[in-house]
Design an enzyme around this catalytic site. Structure first.
Site: not given
Length: 249
Positions: A12-13, A102, A125, A9
């Site tokens: 970006i990993k 996820d 988050t 959310n």
């Protein structure tokens, strides 16, 4: 080498792994598509031969990101999709497509690593908690606000709560009753987070048995480490699930 991305959310990993042993050779966090492309452009010399990603974003946002990735590297991007079952785990949602991807990949990964009943708590988050029985049945789970969300809501909806990130970091050095606004908010939110984690552990012991495996992941996992001394902290748990959902030869 394989490029893996977890499009959440807020962030970006990403990481690049050695396709043979799965060893990470590069990685980072990006707060926008533009920042991601900038970071990856610096690694164009890496021989990336495949790419897979999981995204909780809209289809349009995900498609736009995929197009940018395919312009950057000569690859076709594999995208994780919802499923009723994966790697021996059965999705516990009544409408399996409504379970966040996820979250789904993290709980599948937890069961895959544990090979027995497990509790998976992802502290980002939002904070999510999922319980998986030894036979792979996903019992369901819980969602609550994470630290950053609790903090931002108080700052947004309470006029007199104002402090900066430096004050916030200083406030986290103790759980003693706060003597300033930043201390009161930060420590109060952390105590709520820890209380949630304790309750999840108690429920897992009741429903799954006291010997169930406990996994913590997400950016705030370290904040609750003391509450669950025997928990395994695995920062890349979603990527473990992503590899199961999108295998690459």
């Amino acid at each position: 080498m394989i490029l893996e991305l977890d499009c959440g959310n807020s962030l970006i990993k990403w990481r690049v792994i050695d396709g043979g042993g799965g060893r990470s050779v590069a990685g980072g966090l990006a707060d926008s598509d533009e920042a991601l492309v900038e970071q990856l452009s610096l690694r164009r010399g890496l021989p990336v031969r495949a790419c897979r990603l999981v995204s909780v974003r809209s289809e349009q946002e995900t498609s736009q990101l995929i197009a940018r990735l395919e312009r950057l590297f000569p690859v076709s991007v594999l995208v994780a999709a919802p499923g009723r079952q994966l790697a021996g785990v059965r999705n516990g949602y009544l409408d399996y497509q409504r379970l966040g991807l996820d979250r789904w990949l993290a709980l599948v990964a937890g069961h895959h690593l544990a090979q027995k009943a497990c509790l998976v708590i992802d502290l980002g988050t939002a904070v999510t908690s999922d319980l998986v029985a030894a036979n792979g049945t996903h019992l369901g789970g819980y969602i609550c606000p994470g630290m950053s969300l609790m903090r931002s809501q108080l700052r947004t909806h309470t006029r007199r709560i104002r402090y900066d990130d430096t004050e916030a970091r200083r406030a986290m050095g103790s759980l003693h009753p706060g003597q300033a606004t930043a201390e009161a908010v930060e420590r109060g939110c952390l105590l709520m987070l820890r209380g949630f984690v304790r309750e999840q552990y108690a429920m897992a012991c009741e429903l799954l048995g006291a010997d169930c495996e406990i996994f913590l992941t997400g950016g705030d996992a370290e904040l609750v480490r003391d509450e669950l001394a025997r928990a395994r902290i695995i920062p890349d748990l979603v990527f473990v699930g992503l590899a199961l959902a999108c295998p690459i030869e």
